[in-house]
Design a protein around this motif. Structure first.
Motif, short mmCIF file in Angstrom:
data_model
loop_
_atom_site.label_atom_id
_atom_site.label_comp_id
_atom_site.label_asym_id
_atom_site.label_seq_id
_atom_site.Cartn_x
_atom_site.Cartn_y
_atom_site.Cartn_z
N GLY A 55 -37.39 50.08 -2.65
CA GLY A 55 -38.59 49.24 -2.62
C GLY A 55 -39.49 49.50 -3.80
N ALA A 56 -39.63 50.77 -4.19
CA ALA A 56 -40.51 51.11 -5.31
C ALA A 56 -40.00 50.52 -6.61
CB ALA A 56 -40.64 52.63 -5.43
N GLU A 57 -38.72 50.64 -6.88
CA GLU A 57 -38.16 50.14 -8.14
C GLU A 57 -38.25 48.62 -8.22
OE1 GLU A 57 -37.32 51.92 -10.75
OE2 GLU A 57 -37.93 53.67 -9.60
N GLN A 58 -38.01 47.94 -7.12
CA GLN A 58 -38.09 46.48 -7.12
C GLN A 58 -39.53 46.01 -7.35
OE1 GLN A 58 -36.34 45.94 -3.29
NE2 GLN A 58 -34.25 45.76 -4.06
N THR A 59 -40.47 46.69 -6.71
CA THR A 59 -41.87 46.29 -6.86
C THR A 59 -42.37 46.59 -8.26
OG1 THR A 59 -42.19 46.75 -4.51
CG2 THR A 59 -44.17 46.52 -5.86
#
Length: 228
Positions: free
Chosen positions: A209-213
């Protein structure tokens, strides 16, 4: 004020806070936007008293911030924020499961299953804002079950930023909530017997989730007045 004469003062505040929160999470009030009390009071048809109470509530939740001598703004999540949220949550949630692991009982199992079902229901309904709150509730179960009051206070202090983070994540993919199966592995391992596997799932679940955001935020057009 017609239609509100018999509504308690705290209900005014809650209604205004809920409406503002919904508008912020949906992107109708954009990150970094300044809130103008006079305009909002006129829009809601209320005095500035309950409006200020609602704004104060959202400041305490971590959704709004007051800049001295400037005004009140919607917090704008940055790449640095995402990195910091990821690092804190990964360690906090791992610690929470380590504290609880040998004390998990039927009550925790049933509550986690119930909250997962509630999250799935909001996803099926296409209710993005409700799914964010349901996801917070799902992840909050382990913090609540530890009985560790200081850990729970830290978790609660992160809730506002997480709401903004997840709203940005959803907009990054044009989705109306998390993937329906996005927490299946997390749920299975949280109720299983392999703590090492649960640690690994927390790491990968949050890193994805962090990398996508971050990728979404990196490509976002800068907004006037946006603070780094």
């Amino acid at each position: 004020m017609d239609g509100f004469s018999r509504v308690a003062k705290h209900t005014f505040r809650s209604r205004i806070a809920d409406t503002l929160r919904d508008a912020i999470l949906s992107g109708n009030i954009e990150p970094g936007s300044q809130l103008v009390e006079t305009a909002l009071a006129e829009q809601f048809g209320v005095s500035r008293g309950p409006l200020r109470e609602a704004i104060r509530q959202l400041i305490e939740e971590g959704i709004l911030e007051t800049v001295p001598y400037t005004g009140t703004y919607v917090i704008d999540i940055t790449v640095k924020d995402v990195d910091e949220i990821y690092s804190i949550r990964r360690n906090l949630e791992t610690f929470a499961f380590e504290q609880l692991w040998d004390r998990r009982g039927e009550g925790f199992r049933n509550e986690l299953l119930r909250r997962h079902e509630a999250l799935t229901a909001t996803i099926d309904a296409g209710d993005d804002k409700a799914s964010i709150l349901a996801e917070l509730s799902f992840h909050g179960a382990v913090y609540e079950a530890t009985g560790h009051s200081f850990l729970l206070r830290i978790w609660q202090s992160l809730r506002g930023r997480l709401q903004l983070y997840w709203a940005a994540h959803h907009r990054a993919h044009g989705i109306r909530g998390p993937r329906r199966d996005g927490h299946d592995a997390y749920l299975r391992l949280a109720l299983g017997d392999d703590l090492a596997a649960m640690r690994g799932e927390i790491e990968s679940h949050m890193r994805r989730g962090a990398e996508q955001t971050k990728a979404f935020l990196d490509g976002r057009e800068p907004r006037p007045g946006r603070r780094a």
